[in-house]
Write a protein that holds these residues in place. Structure first.
Motif, PDB file in Angstrom:
ATOM      1  N   PHE A 164      36.963  35.807  38.949  1.00  0.00           N
ATOM      2  CA  PHE A 164      36.121  36.488  39.938  1.00  0.00           C
ATOM      3  C   PHE A 164      36.033  35.716  41.250  1.00  0.00           C
ATOM      4  N   LEU A 165      36.010  34.392  41.197  1.00  0.00           N
ATOM      5  CA  LEU A 165      36.042  33.627  42.458  1.00  0.00           C
ATOM      6  C   LEU A 165      37.344  33.926  43.210  1.00  0.00           C
ATOM      7  N   PHE A 166      38.448  33.906  42.487  1.00  0.00           N
ATOM      8  CA  PHE A 166      39.725  34.235  43.113  1.00  0.00           C
ATOM      9  C   PHE A 166      39.737  35.687  43.587  1.00  0.00           C
ATOM     10  N   SER A 167      39.160  36.600  42.809  1.00  0.00           N
ATOM     11  CA  SER A 167      39.124  38.016  43.180  1.00  0.00           C
ATOM     12  C   SER A 167      38.359  38.237  44.477  1.00  0.00           C
ATOM     13  N   SER A 168      37.337  37.429  44.698  1.00  0.00           N
ATOM     14  CA  SER A 168      36.577  37.529  45.940  1.00  0.00           C
ATOM     15  C   SER A 168      37.498  37.325  47.140  1.00  0.00           C
ATOM     16  N   ILE A 169      38.375  36.358  47.038  1.00  0.00           N
ATOM     17  CA  ILE A 169      39.356  36.093  48.110  1.00  0.00           C
ATOM     18  C   ILE A 169      40.438  37.173  48.119  1.00  0.00           C
ATOM     19  N   ARG A 170      40.896  37.549  46.935  1.00  0.00           N
ATOM     20  CA  ARG A 170      41.970  38.544  46.817  1.00  0.00           C
ATOM     21  C   ARG A 170      41.583  39.873  47.464  1.00  0.00           C
ATOM     22  N   PHE A 171      40.338  40.306  47.273  1.00  0.00           N
ATOM     23  CA  PHE A 171      39.909  41.562  47.890  1.00  0.00           C
ATOM     24  C   PHE A 171      39.962  41.468  49.411  1.00  0.00           C
ATOM     25  N   LEU A 172      39.568  40.328  49.970  1.00  0.00           N
ATOM     26  CA  LEU A 172      39.638  40.161  51.432  1.00  0.00           C
ATOM     27  C   LEU A 172      41.088  40.185  51.913  1.00  0.00           C
TER      28      LEU A 172
END
Length: 174
Positions: A57-65
């Motif tokens: 989820f931490l990585f997903s936060s960046i991935r969505f951006l």
């Protein structure tokens, strides 16, 4: 304050954001809202000692951006590869596998240029995160995914099914 209670407070922020995110029409606004919600959801999982979900989820936060600006398939593949690396390096059992598979659906959807496909992939991925949260037994996390999947389905219906005119009766094949 216990780690469990704090985790439920943090995921409540996710709940608030995701309650409206999938009702937005603009795909980039959806992705930006999901980025913020993932940040809080990550800390919720880390407090529950779920490193795979937390770091995904931490990585997903960046991935969505990143997916707002670039829709490249190679970035999607790189994101999936990094998520797989996270899963392997933090593996703790079946919850790690469920979380990774859910992430595959959501990643593929977020790098798609098609809003309709994005919504379908969010429904599939969110359903798997719901299973994950049921097995983990995180009550607010369960509510997040119920609302996320429900809201995704409602958004899909509103934008892609409600405006369709039904076939005339003589064209309906039984």
């Amino acid at each position: 304050m216990t780690a469990f209670f704090l985790s439920q407070l943090l995921v409540t922020i996710t709940l608030i954001i995701e309650s409206f995110a999938m009702q937005l029409k603009n795909k980039n606004y959806i992705l930006a809202a999901l980025s913020v919600s993932c940040f809080f959801n990550a800390w919720h999982y880390l407090l529950l000692e779920q490193p795979t979900a937390g770091y995904i989820f931490l990585f997903s936060s960046i991935r969505f951006l990143v997916s707002i600006k670039w829709k490249s398939q190679w970035i999607s593949v790189a994101s999936l590869s990094l998520s797989l690396l996270i899963t392997i390096s933090t593996y703790i059992g079946v919850l790690s596998i469920i979380g990774f598979i859910a992430t595959v659906f959501i990643t593929v959807g977020s790098f798609s240029k098609n809003d309709k496909f994005l919504r379908l992939m969010m429904i599939a991925g969110g359903s798997l995160w719901l299973l994950h949260n049921l097995l983990l037994w995180t009550p607010v996390g369960i509510m997040v995914e119920v609302i996320f999947v429900g809201s995704s389905a409602i958004g899909y219906y509103r934008y892609y099914r409600a405006n369709k005119k039904p076939l005339p009766l003589e064209q309906v094949k039984l």
